[in-house]
Design an enzyme around this catalytic site. Structure first.
Site, PDB file in Angstrom:
ATOM      1  CB  SER A 241      -5.506   4.532   9.557  1.00 25.63           C
ATOM      2  OG  SER A 241      -4.930   4.078  10.778  1.00 25.63           O
TER       3      SER A 241
ATOM      4  CG  HIS B 217      -1.718   6.086  -1.343  1.00 19.05           C
ATOM      5  ND1 HIS B 217      -2.773   6.840  -0.880  1.00 19.05           N
ATOM      6  CD2 HIS B 217      -0.851   5.994  -0.302  1.00 19.05           C
ATOM      7  CE1 HIS B 217      -2.550   7.200   0.368  1.00 19.05           C
ATOM      8  NE2 HIS B 217      -1.394   6.702   0.744  1.00 19.05           N
TER       9      HIS B 217
END
Length: 291
Positions: free
Chosen positions: A71, A161
């Site tokens: 990330s 997600h």
């Protein structure tokens, strides 16, 4: 250590490149051609290590993996050891991470609330903290957040997600879309994560790895049906249409190359996160080579 022997590699040697990424359908789609040997990589064997974000960052710090999907919120931690490749990024235009609740909360009402988040080293958490600094984070697995919100264990939840696609069917309300907020604030897409390569491998091998990953992404986009069929084994009970939409959220033009706008978005996120005291300084971001 894997990869460090490349300087003395002969034609008969095969060098292992350890590639750490998530066990998610978007990464599976991205690396389909590489994982199934659709691409020729003479002299190099790519080993795929599937793990969560925290484990990947730990592996990057210990330099046990050569390439790490990280990330952007986690990148400053591994920055001394790793440099960002010019491809393989997850960047969202307009729509991005979504905060949801069982009630029709106004965005300003998030202040002081208990909000379920998927981790404190995620770009989604960083963007939420930049949006609303005053809330109580409740860390839990991303796939448990919708259930926690429905059961009123928390007052809101930050979805990543596939939950971003079906939360309305679960009776939840969108409080804020952080991707839209970020684009209105900066004029830039919301950057979420990218691939970083060990600096110790050197720029030449780093660029070669970057080209290989870009070729794998290109193959998946050009052979979408077969790449999606492969990715379905990681789709967590999504049907094919939903998985296709999910993959399209994260494997797109930005994955092939950041471009000037994409690089600017990453730098802006890290600059703002550092200024807010949420990321360790300095706010520098290094990209390897050209897109």
């Amino acid at each position: 250590m894997p990869g460090q022997q490349t300087a003395s590699k002969t034609e008969k040697e095969t060098v292992e490149i350890k590639l750490a990424h998530s066990p998610d359908s978007d990464d599976a789609f991205m690396f389909y051609a590489l994982a199934t040997h659709k691409l020729a990589t003479p002299g190099y064997k790519y080993t795929h290590i599937l793990s969560d974000n925290q484990s990947r960052n730990g592996a990057a710090l210990s330099e046990t993996c050569d390439v790490t999907a990280s990330s952007f919120a986690g990148y400053p931690v591994i920055r001394d050891n790793d440099v960002l490749l010019g491809c393989g990024a997850s960047v969202r235009d307009a729509h991005g991470r979504v905060v949801v609740s069982t009630k029709s909360l106004k965005p300003a009402e998030l202040a002081g609330k208990r909000i379920a988040v998927p981790g404190l080293k995620t770009s989604s958490y960083l963007s939420l903290k930049l949006y609303e600094p005053n809330f109580e984070p409740v860390v839990m697995p991303f796939d448990k957040i919708i259930d926690a919100v429905q059961k009123d264990l928390v007052e809101a939840g930050l979805l990543i997600h596939e939950g971003q696609l079906f939360f309305p069917k679960m009776g939840l309300h969108r409080v804020v879309d952080l991707g839209i907020w970020w684009q209105e604030l900066t004029g830039l897409p919301l950057p979420l994560g990218g691939n970083a390569v060990r600096r110790a491998l050197g720029p030449e091998l780093g660029r070669q790895i970057s080209r290989t990953i870009r070729d794998s992404v290109s193959y998946g986009l050009e052979h979408r049906e077969e790449a999606l069929n492969y990715a379905m084994q990681f789709a967590r009970e999504m049907d094919t249409d939903l998985a296709d939409k999910f993959v399209g959220m994260y494997v797109n033009k930005w994955t092939l190359g950041y471009g000037e706008k994409g690089r600017k978005a990453v730098k802006e996120l890290i600059k703002r996160g550092t200024k807010a005291g949420l990321l360790p300084g300095p706010p520098t971001v290094d990209f390897l080579g050209e897109d």
